[in-house]
Design a protein around this motif. Sequence first.
Motif, PDB file in Angstrom:
ATOM      1  N   VAL A 185       8.730  -4.135  -6.709  1.00  0.00           N
ATOM      2  CA  VAL A 185       7.721  -3.608  -5.795  1.00  0.00           C
ATOM      3  C   VAL A 185       6.701  -2.791  -6.581  1.00  0.00           C
ATOM      4  CG1 VAL A 185       7.269  -2.134  -3.804  1.00  0.00           C
ATOM      5  CG2 VAL A 185       9.328  -3.538  -3.861  1.00  0.00           C
ATOM      6  N   ILE A 222       3.472  -0.274  -5.865  1.00  0.00           N
ATOM      7  CA  ILE A 222       2.805   0.496  -4.814  1.00  0.00           C
ATOM      8  C   ILE A 222       1.410   0.868  -5.308  1.00  0.00           C
ATOM      9  CG2 ILE A 222       2.909   2.557  -3.368  1.00  0.00           C
ATOM     10  CD1 ILE A 222       5.977   2.513  -3.787  1.00  0.00           C
ATOM     11  N   ARG A 265      12.895  -4.399  -2.257  1.00  0.00           N
ATOM     12  CA  ARG A 265      13.665  -4.610  -3.496  1.00  0.00           C
ATOM     13  C   ARG A 265      14.994  -5.293  -3.203  1.00  0.00           C
ATOM     14  NH1 ARG A 265      11.988   0.922  -4.601  1.00  0.00           N
ATOM     15  NH2 ARG A 265      10.200   0.880  -6.029  1.00  0.00           N
ATOM     16  N   ASP A 325       0.834  -1.191   0.000  1.00  0.00           N
ATOM     17  CA  ASP A 325       0.000   0.000   0.000  1.00  0.00           C
ATOM     18  C   ASP A 325       0.878   1.255   0.000  1.00  0.00           C
ATOM     19  OD1 ASP A 325      -2.989   0.822   0.446  1.00  0.00           O
ATOM     20  OD2 ASP A 325      -1.844   2.104   1.810  1.00  0.00           O
ATOM     21  N   ARG A 326       0.274   2.368  -0.415  1.00  0.00           N
ATOM     22  CA  ARG A 326       1.020   3.628  -0.460  1.00  0.00           C
ATOM     23  C   ARG A 326       1.559   4.027   0.899  1.00  0.00           C
ATOM     24  NH1 ARG A 326      -3.662   6.348  -4.240  1.00  0.00           N
ATOM     25  NH2 ARG A 326      -2.929   5.505  -6.244  1.00  0.00           N
ATOM     26  N   ARG A 327       0.857   3.632   1.964  1.00  0.00           N
ATOM     27  CA  ARG A 327       1.306   3.978   3.309  1.00  0.00           C
ATOM     28  C   ARG A 327       2.625   3.299   3.685  1.00  0.00           C
ATOM     29  NH1 ARG A 327      -4.475   3.170   6.211  1.00  0.00           N
ATOM     30  NH2 ARG A 327      -4.979   2.360   4.143  1.00  0.00           N
ATOM     31  N   ASP A 328       2.989   2.272   2.945  1.00  0.00           N
ATOM     32  CA  ASP A 328       4.218   1.539   3.237  1.00  0.00           C
ATOM     33  C   ASP A 328       5.289   1.768   2.171  1.00  0.00           C
ATOM     34  OD1 ASP A 328       3.301   0.238   5.633  1.00  0.00           O
ATOM     35  OD2 ASP A 328       1.998  -0.973   4.346  1.00  0.00           O
ATOM     36  N   ALA A 329       5.143   2.835   1.398  1.00  0.00           N
ATOM     37  CA  ALA A 329       6.076   3.108   0.299  1.00  0.00           C
ATOM     38  C   ALA A 329       7.521   3.213   0.769  1.00  0.00           C
ATOM     39  CB  ALA A 329       5.659   4.391  -0.422  1.00  0.00           C
ATOM     40  N   ALA A 330       7.732   3.692   1.978  1.00  0.00           N
ATOM     41  CA  ALA A 330       9.099   3.858   2.489  1.00  0.00           C
ATOM     42  C   ALA A 330       9.825   2.517   2.628  1.00  0.00           C
ATOM     43  CB  ALA A 330       9.068   4.580   3.832  1.00  0.00           C
ATOM     44  N   GLN A 331       9.066   1.413   2.662  1.00  0.00           N
ATOM     45  CA  GLN A 331       9.689   0.091   2.810  1.00  0.00           C
ATOM     46  C   GLN A 331      10.090  -0.527   1.467  1.00  0.00           C
ATOM     47  OE1 GLN A 331       7.765  -2.573   5.748  1.00  0.00           O
ATOM     48  NE2 GLN A 331       6.422  -0.851   6.237  1.00  0.00           N
ATOM     49  N   ALA A 332       9.761   0.143   0.377  1.00  0.00           N
ATOM     50  CA  ALA A 332      10.046  -0.393  -0.956  1.00  0.00           C
ATOM     51  C   ALA A 332      11.523  -0.738  -1.163  1.00  0.00           C
ATOM     52  CB  ALA A 332       9.555   0.572  -2.028  1.00  0.00           C
TER      53      ALA A 332
END
Length: 312
Positions: A289, A291, A283, A272-279
């Motif tokens: 990934v 999003i 990877r 989800d967009r809320r977890d974008a920082a974990q991309a």
Amino acid sequence: MSPAKKLTVTALAGGIGASKLLLGLYHAMDPHALTVIVNTGDDIVLHGLKISPDLDIVTYTLAGVVDPTKGWGMRGETFHFLKRLATYGRETWFNLGDRDLATHVHRTDLLARGKTLTQAAESIRTALGVKSRILPMSDQPIPTIIETRDGNMHFQEYLIKHRTEPGVRGIHFAGIKHAHAAPGVLESICDAGRVIICPSNPLISIGPILAVPRVREQLRARRESVIAVCPIVGGKSLKGPSDKMLIQLGCGSSASAVAKLYADFTGTFVIDRRDAAQAPAIRALGMKVAILPTVMRTRAQKRKLARALLAL
């Protein structure tokens, strides 16, 4: 015909969380080209009836008869049977609706007459008019056993009777070493244009399917075609005890934690967009990934995510 209409898809699924995405796929593609492999670790025998909760949730959802509020059972359900059982002093912690009861009686009778769980699932989905193929992960019983501080218990007891209160120390799938995939399971993974891991609990919904001999191996062989949708958003599970169980077993409750569990067989991991920082961390595990908005509260959101997955 659009590419999505031509695509063949095999999905691995648990119950409520998976059924949302499956309904989107059912309407976003040719439903005849969709095969669903369903967890049966939740299956349990109660009052002499063989109950397959995840198979029924998926089937009822695609048939359009599921209770839209609960996400399980049939719409307009009543519970007179359960109330009458209580008068005889029987345990009634597991909800069995009156309409739902017919499914369990039918399944139990078929199995008693020598039919397989696969054949029972086919009979039920055909009778309810579901166009997609629905397969149990195995025809052998493989109950999910939760190891807790209060002792070992069937997953349904942990989830419903004890409301996930006992601390989880481990999970095992009874009989898994002697089980084998149901007819069509391995073939559907091998032959599908795309394999989608639905946003279900990775430990007790997808985990039992992966534990069936040769399933994980078959997914590894198709890794670049496997897309997994994360069931954790912002560190929380949208439905069920996924986050709680992941934390108690030392995995951590995050998108990247789930990605680690799937890294060996998944080519694309959807967060989800809320977890974008974990991309970047995901990877680094060797996965692509994507999003996307993965929270599905409306029918439109279910179809939107399904179309996005088919377009990846």
